[in-house]
Design an enzyme around this catalytic site. Structure first.
Site, mmCIF file in Angstrom:
data_model
loop_
_atom_site.group_PDB
_atom_site.id
_atom_site.type_symbol
_atom_site.label_atom_id
_atom_site.label_comp_id
_atom_site.label_asym_id
_atom_site.label_seq_id
_atom_site.Cartn_x
_atom_site.Cartn_y
_atom_site.Cartn_z
ATOM 1 N N HIS A 76 -17.308 -18.122 -7.535
ATOM 2 C CA HIS A 76 -15.851 -18.321 -7.525
ATOM 3 C C HIS A 76 -15.353 -19.159 -8.694
ATOM 4 C CE1 HIS A 76 -17.333 -17.558 -3.399
ATOM 5 N NE2 HIS A 76 -16.309 -16.723 -3.377
ATOM 6 N N GLY A 77 -16.112 -20.224 -9.035
ATOM 7 C CA GLY A 77 -15.702 -21.074 -10.161
ATOM 8 C C GLY A 77 -15.640 -20.276 -11.461
ATOM 9 N N GLY A 108 -13.344 -7.234 -6.402
ATOM 10 C CA GLY A 108 -14.724 -6.799 -6.188
ATOM 11 C C GLY A 108 -15.332 -6.159 -7.414
ATOM 12 N N HIS A 131 -10.434 -17.658 5.274
ATOM 13 C CA HIS A 131 -11.315 -18.625 4.617
ATOM 14 C C HIS A 131 -10.652 -20.009 4.686
ATOM 15 C CE1 HIS A 131 -13.093 -15.141 2.549
ATOM 16 N NE2 HIS A 131 -11.961 -14.898 1.922
ATOM 17 N N ARG A 156 -14.901 -16.500 5.507
ATOM 18 C CA ARG A 156 -15.019 -15.653 6.704
ATOM 19 C C ARG A 156 -16.215 -14.714 6.485
ATOM 20 N NH1 ARG A 156 -15.220 -11.710 3.662
ATOM 21 N NH2 ARG A 156 -13.558 -10.233 3.203
ATOM 22 N N SER A 190 -10.042 -11.883 -6.778
ATOM 23 C CA SER A 190 -10.283 -11.815 -5.332
ATOM 24 C C SER A 190 -9.388 -12.788 -4.556
ATOM 25 C CB SER A 190 -11.740 -12.149 -5.046
ATOM 26 O OG SER A 190 -11.920 -13.537 -5.237
ATOM 27 N N CYS A 191 -9.489 -12.729 -3.248
ATOM 28 C CA CYS A 191 -8.692 -13.594 -2.370
ATOM 29 C C CYS A 191 -8.975 -15.083 -2.636
ATOM 30 C CB CYS A 191 -8.971 -13.254 -0.915
ATOM 31 S SG CYS A 191 -10.726 -13.028 -0.542
HETATM 32 P P1 NAD Z 1 -12.214 -1.340 2.455
HETATM 33 O O1 NAD Z 1 -13.629 -0.945 2.688
HETATM 34 O O2 NAD Z 1 -11.421 -1.927 3.565
HETATM 35 O O3 NAD Z 1 -11.392 -0.088 1.916
HETATM 36 C C1 NAD Z 1 -11.885 0.747 0.925
HETATM 37 C C2 NAD Z 1 -11.188 2.095 0.990
HETATM 38 O O4 NAD Z 1 -11.671 2.888 -0.096
HETATM 39 C C3 NAD Z 1 -11.430 2.867 2.262
HETATM 40 O O5 NAD Z 1 -10.215 3.446 2.673
HETATM 41 C C4 NAD Z 1 -12.375 3.992 1.844
HETATM 42 O O6 NAD Z 1 -12.137 5.194 2.584
HETATM 43 C C5 NAD Z 1 -11.984 4.193 0.393
HETATM 44 N N1 NAD Z 1 -13.048 4.723 -0.451
HETATM 45 C C6 NAD Z 1 -14.370 4.507 -0.377
HETATM 46 N N2 NAD Z 1 -15.008 5.179 -1.357
HETATM 47 C C7 NAD Z 1 -14.044 5.822 -2.055
HETATM 48 C C8 NAD Z 1 -14.069 6.699 -3.162
HETATM 49 N N3 NAD Z 1 -15.210 7.038 -3.768
HETATM 50 N N4 NAD Z 1 -12.881 7.205 -3.631
HETATM 51 C C9 NAD Z 1 -11.697 6.875 -3.025
HETATM 52 N N5 NAD Z 1 -11.632 6.051 -1.971
HETATM 53 C C10 NAD Z 1 -12.786 5.547 -1.490
HETATM 54 O O7 NAD Z 1 -12.257 -2.327 1.199
HETATM 55 P P2 NAD Z 1 -11.285 -3.548 0.908
HETATM 56 O O8 NAD Z 1 -11.720 -4.719 1.729
HETATM 57 O O9 NAD Z 1 -9.874 -3.115 0.968
HETATM 58 O O10 NAD Z 1 -11.690 -3.911 -0.595
HETATM 59 C C11 NAD Z 1 -11.157 -3.193 -1.695
HETATM 60 C C12 NAD Z 1 -11.250 -4.054 -2.934
HETATM 61 O O11 NAD Z 1 -10.446 -5.215 -2.724
HETATM 62 C C13 NAD Z 1 -12.662 -4.571 -3.273
HETATM 63 O O12 NAD Z 1 -12.765 -4.719 -4.677
HETATM 64 C C14 NAD Z 1 -12.669 -5.952 -2.633
HETATM 65 O O13 NAD Z 1 -13.581 -6.836 -3.217
HETATM 66 C C15 NAD Z 1 -11.233 -6.392 -2.910
HETATM 67 N N6 NAD Z 1 -10.736 -7.441 -2.004
HETATM 68 C C16 NAD Z 1 -11.019 -7.401 -0.661
HETATM 69 C C17 NAD Z 1 -10.558 -8.421 0.135
HETATM 70 C C18 NAD Z 1 -10.868 -8.451 1.608
HETATM 71 O O14 NAD Z 1 -10.977 -9.525 2.152
HETATM 72 N N7 NAD Z 1 -10.995 -7.341 2.281
HETATM 73 C C19 NAD Z 1 -9.795 -9.468 -0.399
HETATM 74 C C20 NAD Z 1 -9.467 -9.437 -1.756
HETATM 75 C C21 NAD Z 1 -9.967 -8.420 -2.563
#
Ligand code: NAD
Length: 340
Positions: A195-196, A111, A221, A169, A140-141
């Site tokens: 994504h590309g 992200g 997805h 999704r 990312s995923c």
């Molecule tokens: P999420 O919202 O599920 O979790 C985020 C966490 O961070 C929460 O526990 C929240 O309490 C905490 N948080 C929020 N603000 C904060 C701060 N200022 N300091 C410390 N903690 C804080 O998010 P996620 O889905 O796990 O995504 C996290 C990262 O992973 C992003 O970069 C996202 O793009 C990437 N990502 C997500 C997915 C997915 O499908 N969920 C897949 C791959 C990558």
């Protein structure tokens, strides 16, 4: 060598899974996890024996909710050799200086922009480029799944051109706020989707164009992949090649949907029903008129987790060889265990 001390900043969908995966490794030690909201996940983290931290200005909220924290996030960073940032999109970048000030290495998630670390990682594609680095971004995923399969195809046959339609999704299962509920959303409407170009942060020379839509589903997805190859293999040769990679799971047509992939993971006793592998429908693998076609499913909550473990191992040069690191991670997590 002493175990690498790992802190997880952001204990949500990705953070809680990376925390568990790190805890399984012999060469790493989890020193703490940090959250901003004192909810059930915070309570669960403590029940699991994890040390819980929070940003200084949030500590009072945790105390009011009766949840004891070890200290503020800064002290967690100071106890760690590396922080895996799993905060929501765009927040991780704001922590960069704090990680550097604490003398930590850092891993961000997909992200965040490539520029936050200046290096984007996928274990199969560029493990050796991560050796000794201080800053890394695990893509990312969707990008992880594309890098895995396109890297394997490129290494085996050479990729002339790739076109991918991503059916994404809408949001994660626990997210009650987002949709769509009753729509298919071209996202973005303009081409290409991000994504590309994101694949090109890992595989700069790989020719790829991506289009994406968002659907009203939360489980996985699905990608429709079409690749022009330099050396044209048969469908069976592609199946053989992909079946040798533990991070790819070939499944039969009896598993006819993402819902059944998830059910299979549940039946197999996978914790949180996590599927860390690219799930490729074997019968979709078709070479026709010199082009390869296939469908793959991507469990967005899980697929990047082993990549975070390998990124840490490369950054501390705990293993020089990517294949060795991946096989350790695979064995500790049980990746490959769903294969026939
Ligand atoms: P999420 O919202 O599920 O979790 C985020 C966490 O961070 C929460 O526990 C929240 O309490 C905490 N948080 C929020 N603000 C904060 C701060 N200022 N300091 C410390 N903690 C804080 O998010 P996620 O889905 O796990 O995504 C996290 C990262 O992973 C992003 O970069 C996202 O793009 C990437 N990502 C997500 C997915 C997915 O499908 N969920 C897949 C791959 C990558």
């Amino acid at each position: 060598m002493a175990r690498v001390k790992v802190a997880i900043n952001g204990y949500g969908t990705i953070g809680k899974r990376v925390a568990d995966a790190v805890s399984l490794q012999d060469d790493m030690e989890l020193v703490g996890v940090a959250k901003t909201r004192p909810n059930f996940e915070a309570r669960m983290a403590i029940k699991k024996g994890f040390s819980l931290y929070a940003p200084r200005e949030r500590i009072e909220t945790f105390e009011k909710a009766g949840i004891e924290v070890e200290g503020d996030v800064q002290s967690m960073f100071e106890n760690a050799d590396i922080v895996v940032d799993c905060t929501p999109n765009g927040i991780g970048e704001k922590y960069k200086q704090a990680y550097l000030d604490a003398g930590c290495k850092a891993v961000w998630q997909g992200g965040e922009k490539h520029e936050v670390a200046g290096f984007s990682f996928n274990a199969l594609s560029n493990y050796s480029d991560a050796l000794g680095r201080d800053l890394t971004r695990v893509v990312s995923c969707n990008t992880t799944a594309l890098c895995r399969v396109l890297h394997l195809l490129d290494a085996a046959y050479g990729v002339k051109k790739s076109r991918v339609v991503l059916m994404r999704r809408g949001t994660d299962p626990s997210d009650v706020k987002k949709g769509p509920i009753n729509a298919i959303v071209p996202n973005p409407i303009t081409l290409p989707s991000h994504h590309g170009p994101d694949v090109n942060t890992v595989l700069p020379e790989l020719p790829i164009t991506t289009l994406a839509v968002k659907l009203s589903t939360t489980l996985m997805h699905v990608h429709a992949v079409n690749v022009e190859l330099k050396d044209v293999p048969s469908s069976d040769e592609v199946i053989d090649m992909l079946s040798n990679e533990p991070r790819v799971l070939l499944i039969g047509s009896d598993v006819g949907s993402t819902a059944e992939v998830i059910e299979m993971a549940r039946d197999a006793g996978r914790y949180r029903y996590d599927v860390w592998e690219n799930v490729i429908w074997r019968d979709s693998i078709t070479v026709k008129d010199g082009e390869l076609y296939l469908f793959q499913g991507v469990h967005q909550e899980a697929i990047v987790v082993p990549e975070n473990v390998d990124a840490i191992r490369a950054m501390f040069e705990l293993e020089q060889d990517g294949a060795t690191s991946m096989s350790i991670t695979n064995e500790k997590m049980g990746i490959g265990g769903l294969r026939d």
